[in-house]
Design an enzyme around this catalytic site. Structure first.
Site, mmCIF file in Angstrom:
data_model
loop_
_atom_site.group_PDB
_atom_site.id
_atom_site.type_symbol
_atom_site.label_atom_id
_atom_site.label_comp_id
_atom_site.label_asym_id
_atom_site.label_seq_id
_atom_site.Cartn_x
_atom_site.Cartn_y
_atom_site.Cartn_z
ATOM 1 N N SER A 241 112.324 114.800 -27.553
ATOM 2 C CA SER A 241 113.379 113.820 -27.812
ATOM 3 C C SER A 241 114.640 114.234 -27.064
ATOM 4 O O SER A 241 114.710 115.316 -26.471
ATOM 5 C CB SER A 241 113.682 113.718 -29.318
ATOM 6 N N VAL B 247 109.556 128.482 -29.734
ATOM 7 C CA VAL B 247 110.160 129.320 -28.695
ATOM 8 C C VAL B 247 110.525 130.713 -29.192
ATOM 9 O O VAL B 247 110.771 131.615 -28.383
ATOM 10 C CB VAL B 247 111.414 128.650 -28.083
ATOM 11 N N THR C 157 121.976 111.877 -29.345
ATOM 12 C CA THR C 157 120.586 112.274 -29.603
ATOM 13 C C THR C 157 120.428 112.582 -31.089
ATOM 14 O O THR C 157 121.423 112.707 -31.812
ATOM 15 C CB THR C 157 120.218 113.548 -28.809
ATOM 16 N N TYR D 86 126.500 128.499 -32.708
ATOM 17 C CA TYR D 86 126.111 127.673 -31.553
ATOM 18 C C TYR D 86 126.971 128.020 -30.344
ATOM 19 O O TYR D 86 126.468 128.226 -29.236
ATOM 20 C CB TYR D 86 126.268 126.194 -31.917
#
Length: 269
Positions: free
Chosen positions: A34, A80, A209, A174
Site C-alpha cells: 500500500s 523485515v 496513505t 520516528y
C-alpha cells in the site's frame, strides 16, 4: 550506462528509456502492499522491471494486478525485523529470478508518543522496523548484488522528519530512526560504491496513505501541516514514486549517497 557510453555522448538520439528504462531488472519493494511502496512498485513495473512486493501481510490479487500489467509481479510475506526470514525471502527471489537489481527499502512504523511518555518497548519496536529492518534488507540485497557482480540500486524511504527536529506533534522514535537512515544511506553508498551499488534515499513530506490515517482524521492538524508547506498541500503516493524511479534507473548512474526530499518545499523554509 556510463561505462558503455551514453547515446548523447555519441551524438545519437536519446529516449526516456535511456534514463528510466528498467527492462530485465528485478526489483524488491518492502512495505509494497500500500501507500508509497505500492506506488513505487507500480512505477518500477511500468518502467519494465519485474517486481516482488515484500509485506508483513498477504497482498491481495487486486493489488498485484495493479502492479503487474504486462510484467511479472508477485508478493511474499516477510517481516523485515526477522533476519532469518529476510535471508530466506531474498534467496528465494534471487533463485526464482536469477538476480536482484533494485531494492526499495520502504517498510516503516510510527508510534506518535511524546518522548517523556514513550515506553522502551515502543521505542525498540520502531527501531526494529525503521532502522534494523532497513539495514537487514539492504545488507541482504547487497550480498546478492555483490555475488552477481552487476551492481544495483537501493532506495531507502527516509522522511522530512529525518532532516528537521521540528514537527506539529511528538514523534521522537520516528524522527530518530529516519535521521539514522539518512546517514546509513551515506555510509552504505561509500562502502558499496566499489561494487557499483548505488544507495540513495527519498525524504517525503506527509503523504496521503493508510500510514497517516490517524492524522488525516484530524482536520485542524492537517490544515496546520498544509499551512507549513509552501505548496499548501500534502503529497500523494504517485508524487513520490517518480523520485524513487529516477534513483533506481540509469538516469541516476552518478547519484549515490543522496537524500532527495519530496516535500512541497517544506524543508526549503
Amino acid at each position: 550506462m556510463g561505462e558503455q557510453g551514453h547515446p548523447a555522448e555519441q551524438g545519437g538520439a536519446v529516449s526516456l528509456t535511456d534514463f528510466y528504462g528498467l527492462e530485465g531488472k528485478v526489483a524488491a519493494v518492502t512495505g509494497g502492499g500500500s501507500g508509497i511502496g505500492l506506488a513505487a512498485a507500480q512505477a518500477l513495473a511500468a518502467a519494465g522491471a519485474e517486481v516482488v512486493i515484500l509485506d508483513r501481510a498477504p497482498v491481495g490479487e487486486d493489488v498485484l494486478a495493479s502492479v503487474r500489467g504486462a510484467r511479472r509481479a508477485e508478493a511474499l510475506v516477510m517481516d523485515v525485523t526477522d533476519e532469518a526470514e529476510v535471508t530466506a525471502r531474498f534467496t528465494e527471489i534471487a533463485a526464482r529470478h536469477g538476480h536482484i537489481d533494485i531494492l526499495v527499502n520502504n517498510a516503516g512504523l510510527a508510534i506518535r508518543d511524546a518522548a517523556v511518555d514513550l515506553s522502551l518497548e515502543a521505542w525498540d519496536k520502531v527501531v526494529a522496523v525503521n532502522m534494523t529492518g532497513v539495514f537487514l534488507c539492504a545488507r541482504t540485497a547487497a550480498r546478492h548484488m555483490i555475488a552477481a557482480g552487476q551492481g544495483g540500486a537501493i532506495i531507502n524511504t527516509a522522511s522530512i522528519m529525518a532532516l528537521s527536529g521540528g514537527g506539529v506533534y511528538p514523534n521522537i522514535s520516528y524522527q530518530t530512526t529516519k535521521g539514522a537512515i539518512v546517514n546509513l544511506t551515506r555510509a552504505l553508498a561509500v562502502e558499496w560504491a566499489p561494487h557499483r551499488i548505488r544507495v540513495n534515499a527519498v525524504a517525503p513530506t506527509y503523504v496521503r496513505t493508510p500510514f497517516i490515517a490517524p492524522l488525516l482524521a484530524q482536520p485542524e492538524l492537517m490544515q496546520r501541516i498544509e499551512a507549513m508547506t509552501p505548496l499548501r498541500r500534502i503529497a500523494e503516493p504517485h508524487e513520490v514514486s517518480p523520485a524513487i524511479l529516477f534513483l533506481a534507473g540509469p538516469g541516476a548512474a552518478m547519484v549515490t549517497g543522496h537524500t532527495l526530499p519530496v516535500d512541497g518545499g517544506y524543508l526549503a523554509q
